[in-house]
Write a protein that holds these residues in place. Structure first.
Motif, PDB file in Angstrom:
ATOM      1  N   ALA A  59      33.346   0.027  31.994  1.00 30.92           N
ATOM      2  CA  ALA A  59      33.116  -0.841  30.842  1.00 30.92           C
ATOM      3  C   ALA A  59      31.843  -0.490  30.083  1.00 30.92           C
ATOM      4  CB  ALA A  59      33.047  -2.294  31.310  1.00 30.92           C
ATOM      5  N   THR A  60      31.088   0.497  30.556  1.00 27.34           N
ATOM      6  CA  THR A  60      29.813   0.857  29.947  1.00 27.34           C
ATOM      7  C   THR A  60      30.010   1.384  28.535  1.00 27.34           C
ATOM      8  OG1 THR A  60      29.037   1.467  32.149  1.00 27.34           O
ATOM      9  CG2 THR A  60      27.714   2.201  30.288  1.00 27.34           C
ATOM     10  N   GLY A  61      29.177   0.922  27.619  1.00 27.77           N
ATOM     11  CA  GLY A  61      29.237   1.413  26.246  1.00 27.77           C
ATOM     12  C   GLY A  61      28.659   2.811  26.119  1.00 27.77           C
ATOM     13  N   PHE A  62      29.055   3.498  25.046  1.00 19.43           N
ATOM     14  CA  PHE A  62      28.583   4.865  24.848  1.00 19.43           C
ATOM     15  C   PHE A  62      28.574   5.169  23.358  1.00 19.43           C
ATOM     16  CE2 PHE A  62      28.237   9.407  25.069  1.00 19.43           C
ATOM     17  CZ  PHE A  62      27.571   9.648  26.269  1.00 19.43           C
ATOM     18  N   GLY A  63      27.423   5.696  22.887  1.00 25.54           N
ATOM     19  CA  GLY A  63      27.312   6.009  21.472  1.00 25.54           C
ATOM     20  C   GLY A  63      26.219   7.015  21.200  1.00 25.54           C
ATOM     21  N   GLU A  64      25.588   6.906  20.029  1.00 27.41           N
ATOM     22  CA  GLU A  64      24.616   7.896  19.575  1.00 27.41           C
ATOM     23  C   GLU A  64      23.423   8.025  20.523  1.00 27.41           C
ATOM     24  OE1 GLU A  64      23.601  10.959  17.545  1.00 27.41           O
ATOM     25  OE2 GLU A  64      25.240   9.769  16.696  1.00 27.41           O
ATOM     26  N   ALA A  65      22.896   6.893  20.986  1.00 23.85           N
ATOM     27  CA  ALA A  65      21.726   6.939  21.866  1.00 23.85           C
ATOM     28  C   ALA A  65      22.037   7.661  23.169  1.00 23.85           C
ATOM     29  CB  ALA A  65      21.235   5.521  22.158  1.00 23.85           C
ATOM     30  N   GLN A  66      23.221   7.423  23.709  1.00 20.05           N
ATOM     31  CA  GLN A  66      23.616   8.064  24.964  1.00 20.05           C
ATOM     32  C   GLN A  66      23.874   9.561  24.760  1.00 20.05           C
ATOM     33  OE1 GLN A  66      24.761   5.222  23.778  1.00 20.05           O
ATOM     34  NE2 GLN A  66      24.446   3.656  25.360  1.00 20.05           N
ATOM     35  N   LEU A  67      24.471   9.891  23.631  1.00 18.63           N
ATOM     36  CA  LEU A  67      24.696  11.306  23.320  1.00 18.63           C
ATOM     37  C   LEU A  67      23.367  12.051  23.222  1.00 18.63           C
ATOM     38  CD1 LEU A  67      27.532  10.997  20.661  1.00 18.63           C
ATOM     39  CD2 LEU A  67      27.710  12.273  22.790  1.00 18.63           C
ATOM     40  N   GLU A  68      22.426  11.453  22.540  1.00 22.02           N
ATOM     41  CA  GLU A  68      21.115  12.077  22.377  1.00 22.02           C
ATOM     42  C   GLU A  68      20.424  12.251  23.718  1.00 22.02           C
ATOM     43  OE1 GLU A  68      18.135  13.961  20.378  1.00 22.02           O
ATOM     44  OE2 GLU A  68      20.022  13.232  19.496  1.00 22.02           O
ATOM     45  N   ALA A  69      20.535  11.229  24.568  1.00 18.18           N
ATOM     46  CA  ALA A  69      19.861  11.267  25.867  1.00 18.18           C
ATOM     47  C   ALA A  69      20.466  12.295  26.806  1.00 18.18           C
ATOM     48  CB  ALA A  69      19.904   9.884  26.511  1.00 18.18           C
ATOM     49  N   SER A  70      21.760  12.562  26.674  1.00 18.71           N
ATOM     50  CA  SER A  70      22.450  13.453  27.614  1.00 18.71           C
ATOM     51  C   SER A  70      22.050  14.911  27.459  1.00 18.71           C
ATOM     52  CB  SER A  70      23.965  13.321  27.460  1.00 18.71           C
ATOM     53  OG  SER A  70      24.381  13.842  26.209  1.00 18.71           O
TER      54      SER A  70
END
Length: 329
Positions: A59-70
């Motif tokens: 259920a964890t959300g995923f977007g721009e911040a997560q992409l940048e962090a990865s």
């Protein structure tokens, strides 16, 4: 870790069958994270483990911040089919495919939808309580009814809607289908009746069962005006996504006896707040968003999620399971 290994963050709910596929590979490193993790903690974990090449999400959300962090994301996968918590546009801008579990949980959700219809039609909860409470003599005041001969309107005719329709046809129901993205011919070939106008079809349905994704177009689809078009003896089933049904409008219709009952596996807020007013109504049955989470479905979804991720990493993506398949071109 060798430089050519791919690092994957895997949510704790991924089944052992899915994990086994990763474990068989010498070029894959997996790191588990909790199912319920805050956005800040998830971003921090991605930064700590970067570069991360893939994530398997519950259920964890995923977007721009997560992409940048990865740092170097190659594939994002959902252990399921819903993806309203994922920013697909952000993924597409970076050419990262979003993979979903295909048909892995569709039989389970279809069974849950039919179960909710039967439970409401047969007044299972009320009659169970009646016997326990010593009210046997009043049983004829709570007569159940048949699905046989009733009309069900299936909203959404994708992986789950088509399976739900098959089960309703087996119950000898008249099955109508509303889905503006599926041809009338395909619906007729499945033994169902296509309807092009949702509002015109609602007054004729004994059951309405929702199987559409939550999008800008479907959020709030069943608001007060649309619910008011349903007949007072009808039932509304939502095993799709919370927010497609406006819960305050549903409550008002049920209390005013303008709707016979409802079956809800999903809610606007999950988990719903304690003391939610819908909980107190005897003609509402509820479940904690588990329609697609049977023992068998978890096994199937885990396997498919692992296959989806590995297919992308191996350069042979399973295209039909990609939400934004255009990024694969």
């Amino acid at each position: 870790m060798t430089t050519n290994k791919k690092k994957l963050l895997i949510t704790a709910s991924l089944s052992p069958q899915g994990r086994a596929l990763f474990d068989e590979r010498g070029d894959i490193e997996t790191i588990e994270f909790p199912n319920l993790i805050s956005t800040a903690d998830f971003v921090a974990l991605l930064q700590q483990q970067a570069p991360v090449h893939g994530v398997a999400l519950g259920a964890t959300g995923f977007g721009e911040a997560q992409l940048e962090a990865s740092g170097d994301m190659k594939v994002v996968a959902r252990i399921g089919v819903g993806y309203d918590a994922v920013d697909v546009e952000a993924l597409s801008r970076r050419k990262v495919p979003l993979m979903i579990a295909g048909t892995a949980n569709s039989p389970s959700v279809a069974e849950q939808a039919l179960f909710m219809m039967l439970t409401l039609a047969k007044r299972a909860v009320e009659l169970h309580a009646l016997v326990k409470d010593g009210q046997w003599a009043s049983r004829f005041a709570l007569l159940p009814f048949d699905l046989f001969g009733k009309t069900v309107l299936v909203v959404g005719f994708g992986r789950i809607g088509t399976r739900t329709a098959k089960r309703c046809l087996a119950m000898e129901m008249t099955v109508q289908v509303y889905d503006p993205y599926v041809s009338a011919e395909a619906i007729r070939e499945a033994g169902c009746e296509p309807v092009s106008d949702l509002d015109a079809a609602l007054p004729h349905a004994d059951f309405v069962t929702l199987h559409c994704p939550k999008t800008r177009d479907t959020a709030g689809l069943f608001d007060a005006a649309r619910i008011a078009r349903m007949k007072p003896s009808a039932y509304l089933i939502n095993t799709a996504r919370g927010g497609i049904v406006v819960e305050s409008a549903l409550y008002d219709a049920l209390v005013a006896k303008k709707l016979a009952g409802a079956g809800l596996d999903v809610f606007e807020q999950e988990p719903p707040p304690a003391g939610h007013k819908l909980f107190e109504l005897p003609n509402v049955i509820i479940a904690p968003h588990v329609a697609g989470v049977t023992r068998e479905a978890l096994d199937r979804m885990g396997l498919q999620t692992a296959r989806n991720m590995l297919s992308v990493l191996d350069g042979e993506p399973i295209r039909q399971n990609a939400v934004n398949a255009d990024v694969l071109d």
